[in-house]
Enzyme design. Sequence first.
Site, short mmCIF file in Angstrom:
data_model
loop_
_atom_site.label_atom_id
_atom_site.label_comp_id
_atom_site.label_asym_id
_atom_site.label_seq_id
_atom_site.Cartn_x
_atom_site.Cartn_y
_atom_site.Cartn_z
CD GLU A 383 -9.54 -19.27 -4.31
OE1 GLU A 383 -8.76 -18.79 -3.88
OE2 GLU A 383 -10.19 -18.87 -5.20
CG HIS A 479 -13.09 -14.36 -11.93
ND1 HIS A 479 -12.93 -13.03 -11.04
CD2 HIS A 479 -12.87 -14.95 -11.17
CE1 HIS A 479 -12.34 -13.32 -9.81
NE2 HIS A 479 -12.24 -14.75 -9.98
ZN LIG Z 1 -9.55 -17.28 -8.84
#
Ligand SMILES: [Zn+2]
Length: 586
Positions: A383, A479
């Site tokens: 993150e 993703h």
């Molecule tokens: Zn991410």
Amino acid sequence: MAIAIAVTTAATGLAGTAFAGPSTGVERTAASAASNATVVVEAARTAAFTHASATGVSKGDALHAQDVLLDPEGARHVRFVRTHDGLPVLGGDLIVHLDRGLGYTGVTRAADHTVKPAAEARLTPAQAAAKAAEAAKGDAGGVQLVLDARGGASALAYQVTVTAGGNPHTVVVDAVTGKVRSNTPVRDEFLSPKLVDTLRERGESADPVTGSGSASGASGLLGSGASGVTHYPSAAKGPGKTLFVGTVGLTTTQTSRGHFQLKDPNRYGTETRDAKGSETEKFSAGTKFTNTTDVWGNGKTTSRVSAAADAQYGITKTLDFYKGTFGRKGIANNSKAAQAMVHWGKKVGNAFWDPTCNCMLYGDGDGDMFKKPLVVLDVTGHELTHGVVEATANLQPTIVDKYGNQYGEPGSLNESLADIFGSNVEFYAKNTKDTPDYLIGEKLGLAQKFLRRLDHPSLDKLEGTIDYWKPEVYGTEVHAGSGVSSHAYYLLAEGSGKKTIGGVAYNSPTYHNLTVKGIGRTKATAVYYRALTRYMVSDTDFHQARLATLKAAKDLYGANSTEYKTVDRSWSAVNVTAANTPAARH
Ligand SMILES: [Zn+2]
Ligand SMILES: [Ca+2]
């Protein structure tokens, strides 16, 4: 009387412009660095207009420097964002490259077209705000007229910030047609809406093991106490009894005799606070973690402080990784703290990077699918790397659906870089309770034992991560698409085939069974970081990422080096080649 806490101040050449010095080479004084940066920026700006046919800048454009990089080898790189007739240009970013003598050597640009003057707006700001509020199902805040140059054309548009519950969005509304051009969540969430649906369908219930055993090699396990210290605040060292990484050494602040705070004065004042179940974005609204002893948490969720110890450990290790490896001072390289709030929201099974508050927000888990707070090390490294990407290439999703799922190659590259550097944070931390690996989320307690993995991405069955590029990747969920460059990175670092590293078994396949011999993680990571900071812009796709890493390898090791050739081979091994580069997609 308070004594000054050591804070490193970034040399700033221009108002608000972080000056990034070389990660190796001679230290410069702030004054000479500042004047150098100013001269370099001016030369780059002039070159951009002199070489307008290459750079695409036009009359009415103004270039605003975001980043100035002076490589010890001599190259200079200035990253600009653009305004046109005073309007911010979305997707108008470019990097001008100069040599040591400040001669123009090239450009890396996002928009591959000239940004045209705007038509007249037909919508009023109020009408645009209403459209945006409807699209993001919330309340419209600030409205700003912009030129949207993303996707191959330029359109006059309104950019509107919409607060939708605890989930803010940036909505861009066409000022002529009223069409919503994009609707993007401001906050990056670790688990995508799509993944959360998949986990729910599968009835997953992740309840990872926690505990406070001592991690070997952890330093500063004893609180330093008050002996000898007479001036406050001062730096102290106390143990953090974390949920996932054992007992670790934390640098804390002694605020007065017998009073401590979970705040690291040696890392820009990086601090973790307790959101106490609120969904606030205001770090100042969080409650400080303070204690009469310099001990943080008990290794279990019975103490509210345990998750905070994990968060503070993960963030400070991430900062140390970036500083120790690349000389990067803080997430945005501006010597500012990266903050965190734990116990964020009620039953939130996710973790977020929030650029508005410059902080990590950690939920406690939803109590059903995720039973524990999402404070593991590689989630934090992942993150915070989104924060680094935002401050550099600012890679953007091509499409965002109404649920907040993101699609496209630049967004996939963003997710991949977050996994690559997130894994590197683990290797840097060398915590025996969290063996460094090329897996992401192995400590989340998922049935498949990891969330994503870099050596063989398609072993993941939750997000459908892919091993190889194909033309359809352009529309893949980010993703899932991240597998292409994550796989290329792994092959560059470790090579193809079977390998056991730190007790973890890997077996990396390749396209057409190409054999790749790795150059090692340190060199591979240096190539990717240089590519990110020097040669990637907001719409860089996988083929452009290949070129960016080749340029980086050429800078670092030379065009005839094994390293350079291996970069090329690693991309071929995931089916990204010069030969299959697509024509412009719009
Ligand atoms: Zn991410
Ligand atoms: Ca990991």
